[in-house]
Write an enzyme that holds these catalytic residues in place. Structure first.
Site, mmCIF file in Angstrom:
data_model
loop_
_atom_site.group_PDB
_atom_site.id
_atom_site.type_symbol
_atom_site.label_atom_id
_atom_site.label_comp_id
_atom_site.label_asym_id
_atom_site.label_seq_id
_atom_site.Cartn_x
_atom_site.Cartn_y
_atom_site.Cartn_z
ATOM 1 N N ASP A 1 0.860 -1.189 0.000
ATOM 2 C CA ASP A 1 0.000 0.000 0.000
ATOM 3 C C ASP A 1 0.895 1.237 0.000
ATOM 4 O OD1 ASP A 1 -1.868 1.958 0.314
ATOM 5 O OD2 ASP A 1 -2.650 1.266 2.235
ATOM 6 N N HIS A 2 1.315 1.652 -1.195
ATOM 7 C CA HIS A 2 2.266 2.753 -1.341
ATOM 8 C C HIS A 2 1.696 3.886 -2.182
ATOM 9 C CE1 HIS A 2 6.451 0.937 -0.260
ATOM 10 N NE2 HIS A 2 5.518 0.538 0.578
ATOM 11 N N SER B 1 4.127 1.032 10.926
ATOM 12 C CA SER B 1 4.391 2.421 11.312
ATOM 13 C C SER B 1 4.747 3.309 10.127
ATOM 14 C CB SER B 1 5.506 2.474 12.356
ATOM 15 O OG SER B 1 6.698 1.893 11.854
ATOM 16 N N GLY B 2 4.866 2.737 8.929
ATOM 17 C CA GLY B 2 4.964 3.537 7.723
ATOM 18 C C GLY B 2 6.370 3.858 7.260
ATOM 19 N N GLU B 3 6.426 4.470 6.076
ATOM 20 C CA GLU B 3 7.666 4.927 5.468
ATOM 21 C C GLU B 3 7.486 6.373 5.019
ATOM 22 O OE1 GLU B 3 9.529 2.175 2.546
ATOM 23 O OE2 GLU B 3 7.816 0.894 2.976
ATOM 24 N N ASN C 1 5.982 7.312 1.493
ATOM 25 C CA ASN C 1 4.547 7.367 1.206
ATOM 26 C C ASN C 1 3.786 8.353 2.076
ATOM 27 O OD1 ASN C 1 4.701 4.945 -0.578
ATOM 28 N ND2 ASN C 1 5.330 4.016 1.350
ATOM 29 N N SER D 1 9.904 -4.930 13.860
ATOM 30 C CA SER D 1 11.320 -4.872 13.502
ATOM 31 C C SER D 1 12.215 -4.861 14.729
ATOM 32 C CB SER D 1 11.610 -3.620 12.664
ATOM 33 O OG SER D 1 11.252 -2.439 13.370
ATOM 34 N N GLY D 2 11.631 -4.759 15.916
ATOM 35 C CA GLY D 2 12.405 -4.724 17.153
ATOM 36 C C GLY D 2 11.522 -5.027 18.342
ATOM 37 N N THR E 1 9.839 -8.723 7.767
ATOM 38 C CA THR E 1 10.553 -8.918 6.505
ATOM 39 C C THR E 1 11.958 -9.456 6.729
ATOM 40 O OG1 THR E 1 11.257 -6.598 6.514
ATOM 41 C CG2 THR E 1 9.253 -7.131 5.300
#
Length: 324
Positions: free
Chosen positions: A37-38, A105-107, A110, A173-174, A191
């Protein structure tokens, strides 16, 4: 047996093609599907970024069996969590119970487009946790009034609510994101095949819940062509989450990956048509304890031959994988 999924990669194909691809994936026998979803591709060479939720609605009508899922949607910046809850509930109704809502939490790539800036990583996780709480309340049928640290909700209610709300997945991721996923999510998304992520997820309530990973692959009968395509479109993958989540556009990704060589990409992404190479790329996820793995075939114009090959050779081999 690990479930094997198909990725509708919105960065590398247009909306009609993506729906055709997932129809082909269902026919080929993939166990589930996921959708990115980008708002933008990572690199200009990928060339696409249609609205994922329209694609998902069309896919729900074009398919009958294969589960659908966002991998992942950010419910904090570009979308408000109340809107994400409404979209997900509608998708669950359209798909007749085949939808799962993957959240993250997004990038910056985007989310910067709405002009609200890009928060620090710890703030993004605070926002995600608050957003998931709001979505849960709406899925429960509540009339929601919420005035929190990051979001306000005024008298919100979902009027078309499925009997069974879509399961919620949270990308990790953590340790902190694993804690949020373990407490609030129905499944974990990652990932990287790190067993520590699963341990942290299970420690915070994730025991017995699905764990979903993702692996890029590049099928072609010409291995050199596959390597060239993977380098052209997917060399950004080598940057890692901490870098990739911060870059604001395709120019940034091009600059950050200018020294990544084709042979570097070939070391991390299986290229060609050697089934064993593809199986070995998935194996670390199985060994780490993941229950589902979604594959990404690099190249929007190379899906049909990949799906035919996957049905005949790859899927049977992957279904033999067991943790040692």
């Amino acid at each position: 047996m690990v479930a094997i999924g198909y990725t509708m990669m919105t960065e590398q194909a247009g909306p009609r093609e993506l729906v055709d691809h997932v129809v082909g994936a269902e026919r080929a026998g993939f166990d589930f599907s996921v959708t990115s979803d980008h708002y933008s591709p990572w690199l200009d060479s990928q060339g696409h970024a249609p609205y994922a939720w329209s694609v998902l609605g069309a896919a729900a009508q074009a398919t009958t069996r294969i589960p659908l899922m966002t991998y992942v949607t950010c419910p904090t910046t570009r979308y408000h969590p109340t809107v994400v809850a409404q979209k997900a509930a509608t998708m669950q109704l359209l798909s007749e119970g085949r939808f799962r809502l993957g959240l993250g939490s997004g990038e910056n790539l985007n989310e910067h487009v709405v002009g609200n800036g890009w928060p620090a990583a710890h703030v993004r996780l605070e926002m995600l946790e608050e957003a998931v709480d709001i979505i849960h309340a709406l899925f429960a049928g509540e009339n929601v009034n919420h005035h929190g640290t990051h979001f306000d909700v005024e008298n919100a209610k979902l009027w078309d609510l499925p009997r069974t709300p879509p399961p919620i997945g949270v990308a990790v991721s953590g340790k902190r994101s694993c804690g949020i996923a373990g407490r609030l999510a129905d499944l974990m998304i990652a990932t990287e095949p790190r067993s520590q992520l699963i341990e942290d997820f299970e420690e915070h309530g994730g025991a017995g819940k699905p764990k979903i990973g993702q692996v890029p692959v590049c099928f072609d009968t010409d291995r050199d062509a596959a390597i060239a395509r993977a380098h052209d479109q997917f060399r950004w993958f080598a940057g890692g989450w901490k870098v990739n989540s911060e870059l604001p556009g395709t120019e940034g990704f091009a600059g950050a990956t200018q020294f990544v060589r084709p042979e570097d990409v070939a070391e991390s992404i299986p290229c060609g048509n050697d089934v064993d190479r593809f199986v070995e790329a998935v194996r670390p996820y199985v060994e780490a304890g993941f229950t589902e793995v979604a594959l990404i075939q690099v190249g929007g114009d190379h899906q049909k031959p990949y799906l035919e090959w996957a049905e005949r050779k790859l899927l049977p081999a992957l279904r033999e994988l067991r943790p040692s």
